[in-house]
Design an enzyme around this catalytic site. Structure first.
Site: not given
Ligand code: SAH
Ligand code: SF4
Length: 391
Positions: A116, A129, A140, A143, A370
């Protein structure tokens, strides 16, 4: 910049679409890569540099997908290019537009996989993005992408291709030489904050961002590109040296205990090790502030004590703290912090001298915010055993 040959009668007699071979896709090749590819099909050595520049302008500045329309190249040369190469970007299979104007594209890449891409229009900028992987190796716990196994890394062409397909959709292909200033473009900023961990796909991300920065490519300032990492420490200095973009880090916690649970890569490189790498970044990349992303999870990481610890930890690092209200997804084990809690947290950070913007959730109605990204066709949830094995 090579002058464009005016369209002549001769050019107009060429069929509009030359037969394209099932050739190699040249989208995503670096300058050197394209140079090599052009040399292989017999382009004279002394013409190579100019041809690379001309072809890049057609592809990345004008949005041309057909060699036949590259009117400053000879007819024969265009035919030769069409015989060996193609200009392909991933296909948009679905587009959703949120009530707030955010657009989410479901993008199909080779092998039938999907990622996406999200376009977020704001008053003073338009941010795209983009995703770097299908799924993610990391897990994580807050996420949505983290629940999806890594299927594969995207290629450089598939990464820069997301910018191109969004430009197609937004109708934004300026004439070379007449490109509007970065700030007045529809896509004025790129954030590598979609699906995947960009620093686990370093080479492809670097090559794609080289095209994004190049003046004959997408031509965005490196200060308008932000890469977000969960904290892949060994790649941070390389990011400064080889990409030179702004850096955002998914910090999310102020003790190793909590960060281990939220961002499990912390077990490999903990807060202290991460902060040391971040301290060196601004000097190495000659950039300003690092963005600390901090997802606000009710009762988990959102106390006043957390806010105070946070500003203590990052003391001395030029930083801004981006507070991200947690975005829910089906089955998510967390709640978003209440607004007064987020405000109280932001206030402590702000009073300590750091900008503390709260990221407004965008495109929530289309699951584009996000952390909500996950391709519908790749629902495979990691098992507990797989998650444990990766930690
Ligand atoms: N993998 C990379 C980039 C993608 S995530 C990283 O982790 O940094 C982009 C951002 O969205 C990151 O800061 C991530 O921690 C945050 N994020 C992930 N899941 C989320 C959620 N459910 N609500 C708000 N932010 C979230
Ligand atoms: Fe963590 Fe999601 Fe970023 Fe992967 S995309 S590193 S699971 S926040």
């Amino acid at each position: 910049m090579p002058a464009e040959t005016p369209i002549t009668q001769d050019v107009l007699t060429i069929p509009r679409k030359l037969p394209e071979g099932a050739g190699r896709n040249i989208v995503g090749l670096t300058r050197d890569g394209l140079r090599e590819a052009l040399a292989e099909i017999g382009t004279p050595e002394k013409a190579l540099k100019m041809r690379v520049g001309q072809i890049w302008q057609w592809i990345y500045q004008k949005g041309v997908r057909d060699f036949g329309t590259m009117t400053n190249l000879s007819k024969d040369y265009r035919a030769l290019l069409a015989e060996h190469f193609e200009i392909a970007v991933p296909e948009v299979v679905d587009r959703q537009v949120s009530a707030d104007g955010t657009r989410k594209y479901l993008v199909r890449i080779a092998g039938g996989h999907e990622v996406e891409t999200v376009y977020i229009p704001e008053a003073d900028r338009g941010t795209l993005c983009i995703s770097s992987q299908v799924g993610c190796t990391l897990t994580c716990s807050f996420c949505h992408t983290g629940t999806q196994k890594l299927v594969r890394n995207l290629t450089a062409g598939e990464i820069v291709g997301q910018v191109m397909l969004a430009r197609d959709d937004l109708g934004e292909w300026p004439e070379p030489g007449k490109a509007p200033k970065n700030e007045s473009r529809l896509i004025s900023n790129i954030v590598l904050m979609g699906m995947g961990e960009p620093l686990y796909n370093f080479d492809a991300v670097r090559d794609a961002m080289k095209i994004a920065k190049d003046n004959e490519g997408i031509s965005l300032s490196r200060r308008r590109i932000t890469l977000s990492t969960s904290g892949v420490v060994p790649e941070i200095a390389k990011t400064a040296e080889e990409i030179g973009c702004l850096l955002a880090v998914s910090f999310h916690a102020t003790t190793d205990d909590i960060r281990d649970k939220l961002v499990p890569i912390n077990k490999r490189w903990n807060i202290e090790v991460l902060l040391n790498a971040l301290r060196a970044y601004p000097k190495l990349s000659n950039s300003e502030r690092i963005t600390f992303e901090y997802v606000m999870l009710k009762g988990v990481n959102d106390s006043d004590a957390d806010a105070r610890r946070l500003v203590k930890l990052i003391a001395g690092i030029p930083a801004k703290i981006n507070l991200i209200p947690f975005n829910k997804w089906p089955g998510a084990p967390y709640e978003r912090s209440d607004w007064d809690r987020i405000e109280a947290f932001a206030d402590i950070v702000y009073k300590a001298g750091y900008a503390s913007p709260v990221r407004t959730p965008r495109g929530e109605d289309i699951m584009a915010a996000c952390g909500q990204l996950k391709s519908a066709t790749e629902r495979g949830r990691k098992s507990k055993a797989e998650i444990a094995a990766e930690l």
